[in-house]
Design a protein around this motif. Structure first.
Motif, PDB file in Angstrom:
ATOM      1  N   VAL A 138      63.409  57.454  22.369  1.00 38.17           N
ATOM      2  CA  VAL A 138      63.954  57.276  23.698  1.00 38.17           C
ATOM      3  C   VAL A 138      65.308  56.779  23.814  1.00 38.17           C
ATOM      4  O   VAL A 138      66.439  57.487  24.305  1.00 38.17           O
ATOM      5  N   TYR A 139      65.984  56.045  22.693  1.00 40.70           N
ATOM      6  CA  TYR A 139      67.174  55.387  22.866  1.00 40.70           C
ATOM      7  C   TYR A 139      68.126  56.636  22.175  1.00 40.70           C
ATOM      8  O   TYR A 139      69.198  57.010  22.618  1.00 40.70           O
ATOM      9  N   GLY A 140      67.717  57.525  21.318  1.00 48.33           N
ATOM     10  CA  GLY A 140      68.502  58.460  20.756  1.00 48.33           C
ATOM     11  C   GLY A 140      68.668  59.548  21.794  1.00 48.33           C
ATOM     12  O   GLY A 140      69.621  60.317  21.647  1.00 48.33           O
ATOM     13  N   ILE A 141      67.881  59.576  22.840  1.00 49.47           N
ATOM     14  CA  ILE A 141      68.103  60.746  23.513  1.00 49.47           C
ATOM     15  C   ILE A 141      68.625  60.174  24.930  1.00 49.47           C
ATOM     16  O   ILE A 141      69.779  61.037  25.395  1.00 49.47           O
ATOM     17  N   GLY A 146      56.246  47.749  24.364  1.00 43.97           N
ATOM     18  CA  GLY A 146      55.350  47.087  23.709  1.00 43.97           C
ATOM     19  C   GLY A 146      54.224  46.864  24.554  1.00 43.97           C
ATOM     20  O   GLY A 146      52.999  47.188  24.143  1.00 43.97           O
ATOM     21  N   GLU A 147      54.477  46.910  25.902  1.00 39.44           N
ATOM     22  CA  GLU A 147      53.433  47.160  26.881  1.00 39.44           C
ATOM     23  C   GLU A 147      52.553  48.440  26.976  1.00 39.44           C
ATOM     24  O   GLU A 147      51.544  48.709  27.067  1.00 39.44           O
ATOM     25  N   ILE A 148      53.302  49.435  26.598  1.00 37.10           N
ATOM     26  CA  ILE A 148      52.626  50.901  26.321  1.00 37.10           C
ATOM     27  C   ILE A 148      51.670  50.772  25.326  1.00 37.10           C
ATOM     28  O   ILE A 148      50.433  51.129  25.188  1.00 37.10           O
ATOM     29  N   PHE A 149      52.040  50.161  23.927  1.00 33.89           N
ATOM     30  CA  PHE A 149      51.045  50.041  23.025  1.00 33.89           C
ATOM     31  C   PHE A 149      49.878  49.134  23.427  1.00 33.89           C
ATOM     32  O   PHE A 149      48.794  49.472  23.160  1.00 33.89           O
ATOM     33  N   MET A 150      50.304  48.017  24.254  1.00 35.34           N
ATOM     34  CA  MET A 150      49.090  46.966  24.845  1.00 35.34           C
ATOM     35  C   MET A 150      47.995  47.954  25.624  1.00 35.34           C
ATOM     36  O   MET A 150      46.853  47.683  25.494  1.00 35.34           O
ATOM     37  N   SER A 202      48.011  55.582  27.671  1.00 39.18           N
ATOM     38  CA  SER A 202      49.639  55.095  27.143  1.00 39.18           C
ATOM     39  C   SER A 202      50.595  56.247  27.779  1.00 39.18           C
ATOM     40  O   SER A 202      51.702  56.017  28.159  1.00 39.18           O
ATOM     41  N   VAL A 203      50.209  57.643  27.587  1.00 39.43           N
ATOM     42  CA  VAL A 203      51.068  58.611  28.004  1.00 39.43           C
ATOM     43  C   VAL A 203      51.196  58.424  29.497  1.00 39.43           C
ATOM     44  O   VAL A 203      52.418  58.731  29.909  1.00 39.43           O
ATOM     45  N   LEU A 204      50.209  58.311  30.168  1.00 35.73           N
ATOM     46  CA  LEU A 204      50.282  58.384  31.732  1.00 35.73           C
ATOM     47  C   LEU A 204      51.206  57.165  32.075  1.00 35.73           C
ATOM     48  O   LEU A 204      51.976  57.546  33.150  1.00 35.73           O
ATOM     49  N   VAL A 205      51.030  56.025  31.655  1.00 35.79           N
ATOM     50  CA  VAL A 205      51.920  54.796  31.875  1.00 35.79           C
ATOM     51  C   VAL A 205      53.330  55.128  31.656  1.00 35.79           C
ATOM     52  O   VAL A 205      54.310  55.087  32.388  1.00 35.79           O
ATOM     53  N   ALA A 206      53.512  56.028  30.341  1.00 39.79           N
ATOM     54  CA  ALA A 206      54.935  55.977  29.968  1.00 39.79           C
ATOM     55  C   ALA A 206      55.745  57.299  30.745  1.00 39.79           C
ATOM     56  O   ALA A 206      56.745  57.029  31.262  1.00 39.79           O
ATOM     57  N   ILE A 207      54.933  58.242  31.233  1.00 40.53           N
ATOM     58  CA  ILE A 207      55.443  59.356  31.825  1.00 40.53           C
ATOM     59  C   ILE A 207      55.768  58.733  33.363  1.00 40.53           C
ATOM     60  O   ILE A 207      56.799  59.025  33.885  1.00 40.53           O
ATOM     61  N   ALA A 209      56.337  60.812  26.206  1.00 40.09           N
ATOM     62  CA  ALA A 209      54.932  60.907  25.740  1.00 40.09           C
ATOM     63  C   ALA A 209      54.714  60.650  24.382  1.00 40.09           C
ATOM     64  O   ALA A 209      53.709  60.149  23.695  1.00 40.09           O
ATOM     65  N   LEU A 210      55.552  61.471  23.486  1.00 37.74           N
ATOM     66  CA  LEU A 210      55.475  61.410  21.917  1.00 37.74           C
ATOM     67  C   LEU A 210      55.343  59.816  21.632  1.00 37.74           C
ATOM     68  O   LEU A 210      54.812  59.340  20.731  1.00 37.74           O
ATOM     69  N   GLY A 211      56.537  58.943  22.023  1.00 33.77           N
ATOM     70  CA  GLY A 211      56.460  57.611  21.918  1.00 33.77           C
ATOM     71  C   GLY A 211      55.296  56.756  22.009  1.00 33.77           C
ATOM     72  O   GLY A 211      54.574  55.926  21.308  1.00 33.77           O
ATOM     73  N   ALA A 212      54.816  57.138  23.453  1.00 39.18           N
ATOM     74  CA  ALA A 212      53.278  56.603  23.749  1.00 39.18           C
ATOM     75  C   ALA A 212      52.382  56.967  22.971  1.00 39.18           C
ATOM     76  O   ALA A 212      51.461  56.004  22.866  1.00 39.18           O
TER      77      ALA A 212
END
Length: 310
Positions: free
Chosen positions: A28-31, A40-44, A79-84, A202-205
């Protein structure tokens, strides 16, 4: 020294966990140049998504070999739904704002996700038992590996290989590289930068969800605060490897995990430093390592972004 192989394996496992989470930070930072402190909460929430599938969607007595793929799928979906959702409703409206605004939003989103799990998940105030893989442990080369650790040992390199292939060999991956280098020019060349950013989240999630399941299998329990410290450590790993460098994130995670494990295991053996070797000092040594790297190599171990070399 007889414990060294075991400590190295412990550090490799811990570092693989950091690396899986750090990939999401660094992509995410790179883009979009955003430090997503809610990662971290996506992980959780991924770990809780997996546990929800096990508790409410599968019959009692379902074999772990049947439930584990379904739990992993549930973790990824949540995780993907929350991240998106976070990208679309929290970060995209602030894309042109000063960098402090999305940073504060990310911290607020992190706290909101913690409280949402705390409020709505039964017994989330205490640690919840996570289903375990039966069998083991296994011993080799003087080290012992628990059955739950095997998932992490397989998932980390497979995830890294998949990401390397995706970024370097697919059309979307090349679009990610172009967006990371120059989003305005990429847009002029026909790259849908909004879609690319969503794919990065999404990939990160996905990797964070895999890490959440791996954490549950490794430690046998999860709780709503589990993503906070691990998220900070993963961010440290991303900076250590070179923020924005996807390979550096995994390498930084492994270096951090091994260094942290060896420090807590052996510093107490040094005369006069025995009080600094306890597990409570693990976080301190991790951030001391980060400070040293920033002092002597501020660009991180691998330095420039992958996109800059592609």
């Amino acid at each position: 020294m007889n414990e060294l192989p075991q400590q190295l394996v412990n550090g490799l496992l811990l570092g693989s966990m950091y690396g899986l989470i750090a990939i999401g930070y660094t992509m995410v930072y790179g883009i979009v140049q955003l430090i997503n402190f809610a990662h971290g909460e996506i992980f959780m929430v991924g770990a809780f998504g997996a546990l929800t599938v096990h508790m409410y969607l599968l019959p009692d007595g379902t074999s772990i070999w049947v439930s584990l793929p379904l739990m992993l799928l549930g973790a990824v979906i949540v995780s993907v739904l929350v991240a998106i959702g976070a990208e679309r409703f929290a970060y995209r409206p602030l894309r042109g704002a000063p960098r402090l605004a999305p940073l504060i939003t990310a911290i607020g989103l992190s706290l909101a996700l913690q409280q949402a799990i705390w409020a709505f998940y039964p017994n989330a105030k205490s640690k919840l038992a996570f289903p375990q893989i039966e069998g083991g442990p296994f011993s080799f080369a003087g080290a012992t590996v628990q059955t739950g650790d095997i998932f992490l040992l397989i998932a980390a390199p497979v995830s890294m290989a998949f990401l390397a292939y995706f970024v370097m060999r697919t059309r979307t991956g090349r679009g990610m590289q172009a967006t990371a280098q120059d989003p305005d020019t990429a847009k002029l060349m026909g790259v849908n930068t909004d879609r690319i950013i969503v794919v990065a989240f999404a990939l990160g999630a996905i990797f964070a969800a895999i890490g959440g399941v791996a954490s549950g299998l490794k430690y046998g329990q999860i709780d709503f605060k589990m993503g906070f410290i691990l998220g900070l450590k993963a961010f440290t790993a991303a900076v250590l490897g070179g923020i924005g460098n996807i390979y550096g994130a995994m390498i930084g995670g492994v270096v951090l995990g091994v260094a942290e494990t060896l420090a807590t295991a052996y510093i107490s053996d040094i005369p006069g430093l025995d009080q600094f070797g306890s597990q409570s000092w693990a976080d301190v040594w991790a951030f001391i390592l980060l400070i040293l790297v920033l002092l002597f190599r501020p660009q991180g171990l691998l330095g420039e972004r992958v996109a800059d070399r592609a």
